[in-house]
Write a protein that holds these residues in place. Structure first.
Motif, short mmCIF file in Angstrom:
data_model
loop_
_atom_site.label_atom_id
_atom_site.label_comp_id
_atom_site.label_asym_id
_atom_site.label_seq_id
_atom_site.Cartn_x
_atom_site.Cartn_y
_atom_site.Cartn_z
N GLN A 125 0.81 -1.22 0.00
CA GLN A 125 0.00 0.00 0.00
C GLN A 125 0.84 1.28 0.00
OE1 GLN A 125 -3.46 -0.10 -0.33
NE2 GLN A 125 -2.87 -2.23 -0.72
N THR A 126 2.09 1.18 0.47
CA THR A 126 2.97 2.36 0.46
C THR A 126 4.25 2.02 -0.27
OG1 THR A 126 3.90 1.77 2.64
CG2 THR A 126 2.03 3.32 2.60
N ARG A 127 4.86 3.05 -0.85
CA ARG A 127 6.00 2.83 -1.73
C ARG A 127 7.02 3.95 -1.56
NH1 ARG A 127 4.09 3.02 -7.66
NH2 ARG A 127 3.75 5.21 -7.15
N GLU A 128 8.30 3.55 -1.64
CA GLU A 128 9.40 4.53 -1.68
C GLU A 128 10.20 4.30 -2.96
OE1 GLU A 128 13.39 5.33 1.01
OE2 GLU A 128 13.05 3.41 0.02
N TRP A 129 10.47 5.37 -3.68
CA TRP A 129 11.41 5.32 -4.79
C TRP A 129 12.65 6.10 -4.39
CZ3 TRP A 129 7.49 6.90 -9.18
CH2 TRP A 129 6.77 5.75 -9.58
N SER A 130 13.82 5.50 -4.57
CA SER A 130 15.07 6.20 -4.23
C SER A 130 16.17 5.78 -5.18
CB SER A 130 15.48 5.89 -2.79
OG SER A 130 15.75 4.51 -2.62
N VAL A 131 17.18 6.63 -5.28
CA VAL A 131 18.34 6.35 -6.13
C VAL A 131 19.45 5.80 -5.25
CG1 VAL A 131 19.96 7.28 -7.82
CG2 VAL A 131 17.71 8.30 -7.58
#
Length: 214
Positions: free
Chosen positions: A155-161
């Motif tokens: 239900q929750t998401r993190e996008w990171s480099v």
């Protein structure tokens, strides 16, 4: 075309003859709608197919601005988001000409110490979809990738480099930052481990853009 758009005939002729390179206001958008072609095709000569993107003679392709990467920021996923993706024109990737191009806006300082060129707050990262190139771009040390972490049952998401470090028993995705709050994501090769968090590489970073103000 003049009848369809309401744009004066002489103005359209000037644009077609190259006398006016950048028409004012929403002129280009109106013309694109009249001929039923994408705005980027008319403005930049970029071909946009239904399922793929191919370079035109100008070596530009259309790329979708997918969203924002920001380490440590988990956001709710809206499965019913129907908003239209914004397309921009970017140079074609000659190494991966058939891969989808993805663009991410950068927030935060998690990669401000990357060498040889830092990725800074406000930068824009041009990537290729990793699932399109995984068969020929095997994960290895020092690759810079966009990582997706999901939790709460997706239900929750993190996008990171992150930058990749590979060890015998684990793969680590590292921030390169002067800010000590940013920590690596460590994935051990244990098929039985399950902490409720799913980690996936979604994009391989290929270039960085940043427009200068004047």
């Amino acid at each position: 075309m003049a009848r369809r758009t309401g744009i004066p005939y002489d103005n359209i002729n000037k644009y077609l003859r190259g006398e006016v390179e950048n028409p004012r206001g929403d002129t280009l958008e109106a013309l694109a709608k009249a001929i039923r072609r994408p705005l980027v095709w008319l403005r930049d000569g970029t071909e946009v197919g239904e399922n793929d993107v191919t370079p035109s003679a100008g070596k530009l392709v259309a790329a979708a601005i997918v969203g924002r990467v920001e380490a440590g920021s988990f956001r709710e996923i809206d499965e019913f988001d129907q908003s239209e993706q914004v397309l921009i024109s970017v140079p074609a990737d000659e190494r991966f000409p058939h891969a989808r191009m993805l663009v991410f806006d950068v927030s935060g300082d998690s990669m401000n110490d990357l060498s040889p060129r830092p990725i800074l707050d406000g930068d824009r990262i041009v990537c290729v979809a990793y699932e399109d190139v995984a068969h020929e771009a095997v994960l290895r040390d020092r690759m810079v990738v966009v990582v997706e972490r999901t939790r709460d049952g997706g239900q929750t998401r993190e996008w990171s480099v992150k930058q990749v470090e590979i060890y015998q028993d684990r793969t680590e995705f590292h921030p390169r930052s002067t800010n000590p709050k940013h920590k690596p994501i460590v994935i051990y090769r244990d098929i039985n481990a399950d902490d409720g968090v799913k980690v996936e590489i979604i994009a391989l970073a290929r270039s960085i853009q940043n427009d200068l103000t004047f």
